[in-house]
Write a protein that holds these residues in place. Structure first.
Motif, PDB file in Angstrom:
ATOM      1  N   GLN A  75      -5.705 -21.665  -0.160  1.00  0.00           N
ATOM      2  CA  GLN A  75      -4.688 -20.636   0.073  1.00  0.00           C
ATOM      3  C   GLN A  75      -3.836 -20.971   1.293  1.00  0.00           C
ATOM      4  O   GLN A  75      -2.624 -20.733   1.297  1.00  0.00           O
ATOM      5  CB  GLN A  75      -5.355 -19.265   0.249  1.00  0.00           C
ATOM      6  N   ASP A  76      -4.459 -21.535   2.329  1.00  0.00           N
ATOM      7  CA  ASP A  76      -3.703 -21.915   3.537  1.00  0.00           C
ATOM      8  C   ASP A  76      -2.706 -23.023   3.221  1.00  0.00           C
ATOM      9  O   ASP A  76      -1.556 -23.002   3.698  1.00  0.00           O
ATOM     10  CB  ASP A  76      -4.660 -22.377   4.646  1.00  0.00           C
ATOM     11  N   GLU A  77      -3.128 -24.009   2.429  1.00  0.00           N
ATOM     12  CA  GLU A  77      -2.219 -25.106   2.043  1.00  0.00           C
ATOM     13  C   GLU A  77      -1.031 -24.568   1.240  1.00  0.00           C
ATOM     14  O   GLU A  77       0.116 -24.970   1.466  1.00  0.00           O
ATOM     15  CB  GLU A  77      -2.982 -26.151   1.215  1.00  0.00           C
ATOM     16  N   ILE A  78      -1.319 -23.640   0.325  1.00  0.00           N
ATOM     17  CA  ILE A  78      -0.259 -23.071  -0.515  1.00  0.00           C
ATOM     18  C   ILE A  78       0.711 -22.249   0.338  1.00  0.00           C
ATOM     19  O   ILE A  78       1.931 -22.386   0.216  1.00  0.00           O
ATOM     20  CB  ILE A  78      -0.878 -22.197  -1.628  1.00  0.00           C
ATOM     21  N   ALA A  79       0.174 -21.418   1.220  1.00  0.00           N
ATOM     22  CA  ALA A  79       1.017 -20.561   2.068  1.00  0.00           C
ATOM     23  C   ALA A  79       1.930 -21.391   2.963  1.00  0.00           C
ATOM     24  O   ALA A  79       3.126 -21.079   3.114  1.00  0.00           O
ATOM     25  CB  ALA A  79       0.145 -19.640   2.909  1.00  0.00           C
ATOM     26  N   ALA A  80       1.384 -22.460   3.547  1.00  0.00           N
ATOM     27  CA  ALA A  80       2.177 -23.323   4.430  1.00  0.00           C
ATOM     28  C   ALA A  80       3.312 -23.993   3.664  1.00  0.00           C
ATOM     29  O   ALA A  80       4.451 -24.077   4.153  1.00  0.00           O
ATOM     30  CB  ALA A  80       1.279 -24.373   5.080  1.00  0.00           C
ATOM     31  N   LEU A  81       3.025 -24.436   2.454  1.00  0.00           N
ATOM     32  CA  LEU A  81       4.030 -25.120   1.641  1.00  0.00           C
ATOM     33  C   LEU A  81       5.125 -24.151   1.208  1.00  0.00           C
ATOM     34  O   LEU A  81       6.326 -24.477   1.278  1.00  0.00           O
ATOM     35  CB  LEU A  81       3.344 -25.754   0.425  1.00  0.00           C
ATOM     36  N   CYS A  82       4.752 -22.944   0.803  1.00  0.00           N
ATOM     37  CA  CYS A  82       5.741 -21.947   0.389  1.00  0.00           C
ATOM     38  C   CYS A  82       6.656 -21.556   1.547  1.00  0.00           C
ATOM     39  O   CYS A  82       7.872 -21.396   1.371  1.00  0.00           O
ATOM     40  CB  CYS A  82       5.044 -20.703  -0.169  1.00  0.00           C
ATOM     41  N   GLY A 142      13.376 -21.435  -6.183  1.00  0.00           N
ATOM     42  CA  GLY A 142      14.801 -21.133  -6.089  1.00  0.00           C
ATOM     43  C   GLY A 142      15.502 -22.194  -5.264  1.00  0.00           C
ATOM     44  O   GLY A 142      14.942 -22.707  -4.289  1.00  0.00           O
ATOM     45  N   ALA A 143      16.743 -22.543  -5.642  1.00  0.00           N
ATOM     46  CA  ALA A 143      17.491 -23.593  -4.940  1.00  0.00           C
ATOM     47  C   ALA A 143      18.986 -23.354  -5.129  1.00  0.00           C
ATOM     48  O   ALA A 143      19.409 -22.506  -5.913  1.00  0.00           O
ATOM     49  CB  ALA A 143      17.095 -24.970  -5.473  1.00  0.00           C
ATOM     50  N   ASP A 144      19.784 -24.146  -4.385  1.00  0.00           N
ATOM     51  CA  ASP A 144      21.242 -24.038  -4.533  1.00  0.00           C
ATOM     52  C   ASP A 144      21.791 -25.034  -5.544  1.00  0.00           C
ATOM     53  O   ASP A 144      22.863 -24.835  -6.095  1.00  0.00           O
ATOM     54  CB  ASP A 144      21.925 -24.225  -3.173  1.00  0.00           C
ATOM     55  N   THR A 145      21.037 -26.132  -5.789  1.00  0.00           N
ATOM     56  CA  THR A 145      21.470 -27.137  -6.764  1.00  0.00           C
ATOM     57  C   THR A 145      20.260 -27.626  -7.552  1.00  0.00           C
ATOM     58  O   THR A 145      19.109 -27.445  -7.124  1.00  0.00           O
ATOM     59  CB  THR A 145      22.124 -28.348  -6.068  1.00  0.00           C
ATOM     60  N   ARG A 173      11.066 -22.424 -13.304  1.00  0.00           N
ATOM     61  CA  ARG A 173       9.627 -22.209 -13.468  1.00  0.00           C
ATOM     62  C   ARG A 173       9.067 -23.575 -13.837  1.00  0.00           C
ATOM     63  O   ARG A 173       9.287 -24.074 -14.942  1.00  0.00           O
ATOM     64  CB  ARG A 173       9.363 -21.181 -14.562  1.00  0.00           C
ATOM     65  N   CYS A 174       8.353 -24.191 -12.904  1.00  0.00           N
ATOM     66  CA  CYS A 174       7.953 -25.592 -13.028  1.00  0.00           C
ATOM     67  C   CYS A 174       6.433 -25.692 -13.181  1.00  0.00           C
ATOM     68  O   CYS A 174       5.691 -24.795 -12.768  1.00  0.00           O
ATOM     69  CB  CYS A 174       8.384 -26.378 -11.787  1.00  0.00           C
ATOM     70  N   TYR A 175       5.990 -26.807 -13.751  1.00  0.00           N
ATOM     71  CA  TYR A 175       4.556 -26.978 -14.031  1.00  0.00           C
ATOM     72  C   TYR A 175       4.048 -28.298 -13.479  1.00  0.00           C
ATOM     73  O   TYR A 175       4.703 -29.347 -13.626  1.00  0.00           O
ATOM     74  CB  TYR A 175       4.299 -26.943 -15.541  1.00  0.00           C
ATOM     75  N   LEU A 176       2.879 -28.237 -12.845  1.00  0.00           N
ATOM     76  CA  LEU A 176       2.113 -29.450 -12.563  1.00  0.00           C
ATOM     77  C   LEU A 176       1.096 -29.591 -13.687  1.00  0.00           C
ATOM     78  O   LEU A 176       0.405 -28.618 -14.024  1.00  0.00           O
ATOM     79  CB  LEU A 176       1.390 -29.343 -11.216  1.00  0.00           C
ATOM     80  N   ARG A 177       0.995 -30.786 -14.277  1.00  0.00           N
ATOM     81  CA  ARG A 177       0.115 -30.982 -15.426  1.00  0.00           C
ATOM     82  C   ARG A 177      -0.736 -32.234 -15.261  1.00  0.00           C
ATOM     83  O   ARG A 177      -0.372 -33.162 -14.539  1.00  0.00           O
ATOM     84  CB  ARG A 177       0.943 -31.126 -16.718  1.00  0.00           C
ATOM     85  N   GLU A 208       7.367 -23.425   4.159  1.00  0.00           N
ATOM     86  CA  GLU A 208       8.201 -24.590   4.486  1.00  0.00           C
ATOM     87  C   GLU A 208       9.376 -24.725   3.515  1.00  0.00           C
ATOM     88  O   GLU A 208      10.507 -25.017   3.932  1.00  0.00           O
ATOM     89  CB  GLU A 208       7.337 -25.853   4.428  1.00  0.00           C
ATOM     90  N   LEU A 209       9.125 -24.508   2.226  1.00  0.00           N
ATOM     91  CA  LEU A 209      10.164 -24.755   1.223  1.00  0.00           C
ATOM     92  C   LEU A 209      11.120 -23.581   1.062  1.00  0.00           C
ATOM     93  O   LEU A 209      12.296 -23.772   0.758  1.00  0.00           O
ATOM     94  CB  LEU A 209       9.512 -25.074  -0.132  1.00  0.00           C
ATOM     95  N   GLY A 210      10.635 -22.344   1.225  1.00  0.00           N
ATOM     96  CA  GLY A 210      11.489 -21.174   1.026  1.00  0.00           C
ATOM     97  C   GLY A 210      11.809 -20.958  -0.455  1.00  0.00           C
ATOM     98  O   GLY A 210      12.055 -21.911  -1.186  1.00  0.00           O
ATOM     99  N   GLY A 211      11.796 -19.694  -0.886  1.00  0.00           N
ATOM    100  CA  GLY A 211      12.122 -19.386  -2.276  1.00  0.00           C
ATOM    101  C   GLY A 211      11.151 -19.972  -3.274  1.00  0.00           C
ATOM    102  O   GLY A 211      11.513 -20.232  -4.419  1.00  0.00           O
ATOM    103  N   THR A 212       9.910 -20.193  -2.860  1.00  0.00           N
ATOM    104  CA  THR A 212       8.918 -20.844  -3.716  1.00  0.00           C
ATOM    105  C   THR A 212       7.631 -20.026  -3.758  1.00  0.00           C
ATOM    106  O   THR A 212       7.146 -19.580  -2.719  1.00  0.00           O
ATOM    107  CB  THR A 212       8.598 -22.264  -3.195  1.00  0.00           C
ATOM    108  N   THR A 213       7.092 -19.821  -4.961  1.00  0.00           N
ATOM    109  CA  THR A 213       5.762 -19.239  -5.110  1.00  0.00           C
ATOM    110  C   THR A 213       4.926 -20.156  -5.999  1.00  0.00           C
ATOM    111  O   THR A 213       5.457 -20.793  -6.920  1.00  0.00           O
ATOM    112  CB  THR A 213       5.800 -17.825  -5.734  1.00  0.00           C
ATOM    113  N   ILE A 214       3.652 -20.251  -5.701  1.00  0.00           N
ATOM    114  CA  ILE A 214       2.764 -21.212  -6.365  1.00  0.00           C
ATOM    115  C   ILE A 214       1.543 -20.479  -6.918  1.00  0.00           C
ATOM    116  O   ILE A 214       0.889 -19.733  -6.192  1.00  0.00           O
ATOM    117  CB  ILE A 214       2.317 -22.308  -5.380  1.00  0.00           C
ATOM    118  N   SER A 215       1.248 -20.685  -8.197  1.00  0.00           N
ATOM    119  CA  SER A 215       0.050 -20.115  -8.828  1.00  0.00           C
ATOM    120  C   SER A 215      -0.786 -21.250  -9.397  1.00  0.00           C
ATOM    121  O   SER A 215      -0.284 -22.048 -10.199  1.00  0.00           O
ATOM    122  CB  SER A 215       0.437 -19.167  -9.965  1.00  0.00           C
ATOM    123  N   ILE A 216      -2.037 -21.334  -8.971  1.00  0.00           N
ATOM    124  CA  ILE A 216      -2.949 -22.374  -9.459  1.00  0.00           C
ATOM    125  C   ILE A 216      -3.610 -21.879 -10.751  1.00  0.00           C
ATOM    126  O   ILE A 216      -4.104 -20.757 -10.812  1.00  0.00           O
ATOM    127  CB  ILE A 216      -4.021 -22.713  -8.397  1.00  0.00           C
TER     128      ILE A 216
END
Length: 423
Positions: free
Chosen positions: A355-362, A399-402, A337-341, A364-372
């Motif tokens: 919302q389009d920028e967030i959806a595209a990034l999620c 989420g990641a493998d390493t 659970r990470c934070y941009l500050r 692309e990365l997989g296993g990622t959700t973003i809340s502004i």
């Protein structure tokens, strides 16, 4: 017929998580007061209790459980409401022995040595650092939210400035906390300092970590260790990650301390999390604080790694059932659970990611959700429950493998999520 579980401060995100639990079949989740009523503005504890009782009395039926994953006042309301209706709960005195930071330290000192020098600062008289507590130190309310009004103090000037801010703000949570303290028999030293006091503690060193556990029929069970990673050179959280990447021996030490302390405070029939500082070189650990409530902020991390949110444990305990929890059945090996500050001071937010920028990034990365966190046009200082040194812009579940992959995904989010400000 479905059984009804009342959740103090039920919000949409956690309702979705609760409905995905294995034990959720045949249950209905009902809100008991709103998050806004419990979290924002002035806290009128007697009034909140009155509203909650009325809501339960108006319900046509009996609740199967009353649970919460929020801090004060919800964490202290739940035991009182459960007691009145004969439902399983944590003893209120045990909750308060953890929530009152000074009382908690006095209890810890009876069974462990792994804690810093500490003492009360007299905000009403002539405030001085307590005997044995040297600079640098932390000043914090004996009861607060998150890191609100917690100050890292290096010298006399910083001490004086922090004392002024604490004098001004400590009553917002401290005064209603007094209402709850009056519900139990207090030892003289706690009755004397009350709920709107200031605690000083020597600075701890190392990396931060936490353990999560629960108590069932007198047995303390520790089921997880997590890391809390700060921004480099700062005291604000960059991320919380599960599972911990610390050595097994360090985790065992944290588990041992947690078990001794939770037995000492008389904790029973509930979940908890305990924060530590750990020295990577020596393996020594030092207890920072106890959170005597369920940790909802880690729920999605457990889903990503274990396949089930830790809410499952809270729910089963609330229903009077022995918890069952899987291991390693999720899609990823590690989750954060990470934070941009923003550290550059107050400003008005003139642009947030679309919302389009967030959806595209999620995607692309997989296993990622973003809340502004802020809204466009909002002043950062109007955001509730921020720490004393930064403003939260976004929360990322990754989420990641390493750990390296986790950090790479975060870096991509930091690069692509564009905010703009006007000072």
């Amino acid at each position: 017929m479905a059984d009804d579980v009342f959740v103090l401060g039920l919000d949409e995100e956690n309702e979705r998580i609760l409905k995905r639990l294995p034990s959720a079949a045949g249950l209905r989740f009902r809100p008991l007061l709103s998050p806004d009523e419990l979290q924002h503005g002035e806290i009128d504890f007697p009034d909140l209790m009155k509203k909650a009782r009325q809501q339960l009395d108006d319900f046509d039926g009996e609740p199967a459980a009353i649970v919460t994953y929020w801090d004060f006042p919800a964490a202290t309301m739940a035991p009182l409401l459960c007691e009145e209706r004969g439902l399983p709960h944590v003893p209120l005195a045990a909750v308060l022995k953890c929530e009152h930071k000074y009382w908690s330290r006095l209890e810890q000192r009876k069974v462990i040595d792994e804690l810093p020098p500490f003492g009360i600062v007299d905000l009403d008289g002539d405030p001085r650092p307590p005997a044995g507590v040297d600079f640098p130190m932390w000043l914090k309310p004996v009861k607060g939210f998150s890191s609100e009004l917690a100050f890292h103090v290096r010298d006399e000037q910083g001490f004086a400035e922090a004392v002024e801010e604490l004098r001004e703000g400590v009553g917002r949570v401290g005064d209603p906390f007094e209402d709850v303290l009056r519900q139990v028999d207090l030892p003289p030293e706690i009755a004397e300092v009350g709920g709107a006091a200031c605690l000083a503690e020597s600075e701890l060193h190392g990396v931060q970590a936490a353990v999560e556990g629960y108590v069932w029929k007198g047995e303390v069970h520790l089921y997880a260790a997590l890391d809390s990673v700060d921004f480099p050179g700062r005291s604000s959280f960059l991320r919380h990650q599960y599972p911990s990447q610390l050595p097994d021996e360090t985790v065992r030490r944290m588990f041992d301390i947690a078990e001794r302390v939770m037995r000492q405070v008389g904790f029973e029939n509930g979940t908890f999390s305990i924060e530590f500082f750990c020295d990577r070189q020596s393996g020594q650990v030092c207890l920072l604080e106890i959170n005597p409530r369920h940790s909802q902020s880690h729920a999605e991390l457990f889903e990503l790694v274990d396949g089930v949110a830790n809410h499952e444990i809270m729910l089963r305990l609330g229903l009077g059932q022995e918890p069952q929890f899987p291991r390693g059945r999720g899609q990823f090996h590690i989750a954060g659970r990470c934070y941009l500050r923003r550290f550059d001071g107050d400003a008005v937010v003139t642009r947030i990611p679309t919302q389009d920028e967030i959806a595209a990034l999620c995607q692309e990365l997989g296993g990622t959700t973003i809340s502004i966190t802020p809204e466009e046009g909002q002043r950062l200082s109007e955001l509730p429950e921020q720490d004393s040194y930064s403003f939260e812009l976004a929360e990322l579940i990754i989420g990641a493998d390493t750990e390296d992959e986790l950090e790479a995904k975060y870096a991509k989010c930091e690069e692509r999520l564009r905010f703009e400000f006007e000072d």
